[in-house]
Scaffold this motif. Structure first.
Motif, short mmCIF file in Angstrom:
data_model
loop_
_atom_site.label_atom_id
_atom_site.label_comp_id
_atom_site.label_asym_id
_atom_site.label_seq_id
_atom_site.Cartn_x
_atom_site.Cartn_y
_atom_site.Cartn_z
N GLU A 136 -54.26 41.49 -24.77
CA GLU A 136 -55.37 41.10 -23.90
C GLU A 136 -56.65 41.49 -24.62
O GLU A 136 -56.88 42.67 -24.87
N LYS A 162 -50.85 33.52 -22.95
CA LYS A 162 -49.63 33.95 -22.25
C LYS A 162 -49.46 33.27 -20.90
O LYS A 162 -48.34 33.10 -20.43
N ALA A 186 -54.88 36.39 -22.46
CA ALA A 186 -54.08 37.30 -23.28
C ALA A 186 -53.21 36.41 -24.16
O ALA A 186 -52.88 35.28 -23.79
N SER A 230 -49.50 43.05 -20.37
CA SER A 230 -50.35 42.95 -21.57
C SER A 230 -50.80 44.32 -22.05
O SER A 230 -50.90 45.26 -21.28
N PRO A 263 -48.08 40.64 -24.55
CA PRO A 263 -49.29 39.88 -24.84
C PRO A 263 -50.44 40.83 -25.18
O PRO A 263 -50.50 41.94 -24.66
#
Ligand SMILES: [Zn+2]
Length: 135
Positions: A29, A96, A41, A108, A27
């Motif tokens: 962020e 996420k 994120a 992330s 992910p």
């Protein structure tokens, strides 16, 4: 591969179709004030799709440079996705957190889109975000 998740209260359903298993995606962020405050994120794949279905209409929030729309559940206040429409094509990324509850999502990585110019942001989104499809 198709993955579904919903907001805390179940009002909004989010589904994504990614070329790789969701466990492979880091992910991103974002470190803007809004995303930090909400602990957000995002997950996306430029060759993937995402769709949002809400029983009760979602709230649309505009933040930062106002180019992107954040979609929020009006009941549990979960931010479920961020999208941007350009030339009749909408791209977006999903939050996420929704997927973390069901799948093993990697840690992330920190990105800093606020350092990008509006044009650079558009290029970033067009190369990283998934195509939003209507359900
Ligand atoms: Zn909700």
């Amino acid at each position: 591969m198709k993955y579904c998740a919903s907001c805390k209260c179940g009002n909004v359903e989010v589904s994504v179709n990614f070329p790789h298993p969701i466990e492979k995606y880091q992910p991103r962020e974002c470190n803007c004030d809004f995303c930090l405050a909400n602990g957000l994120a995002y997950l996306s794949d430029p060759n993937g799709t995402l769709s949002l279905t809400a029983k009760d209409p979602m709230k649309r929030l505009k933040q930062g440079s106002l180019q992107a729309t954040f979609w929020q559940c009006p009941h549990c206040m979960d931010i479920v996705a961020v999208t941007h429409a350009n030339n009749n094509k909408t791209r977006g990324a999903v939050s996420k957190q929704l997927f973390e509850a069901k799948y093993r999502i990697p840690p992330s990585i920190r990105v800093s889109p606020k350092k990008l110019s509006p044009t650079e942001k558009l290029i970033r989104w067009n190369t990283a975000w998934s195509t939003v499809i209507d359900t």
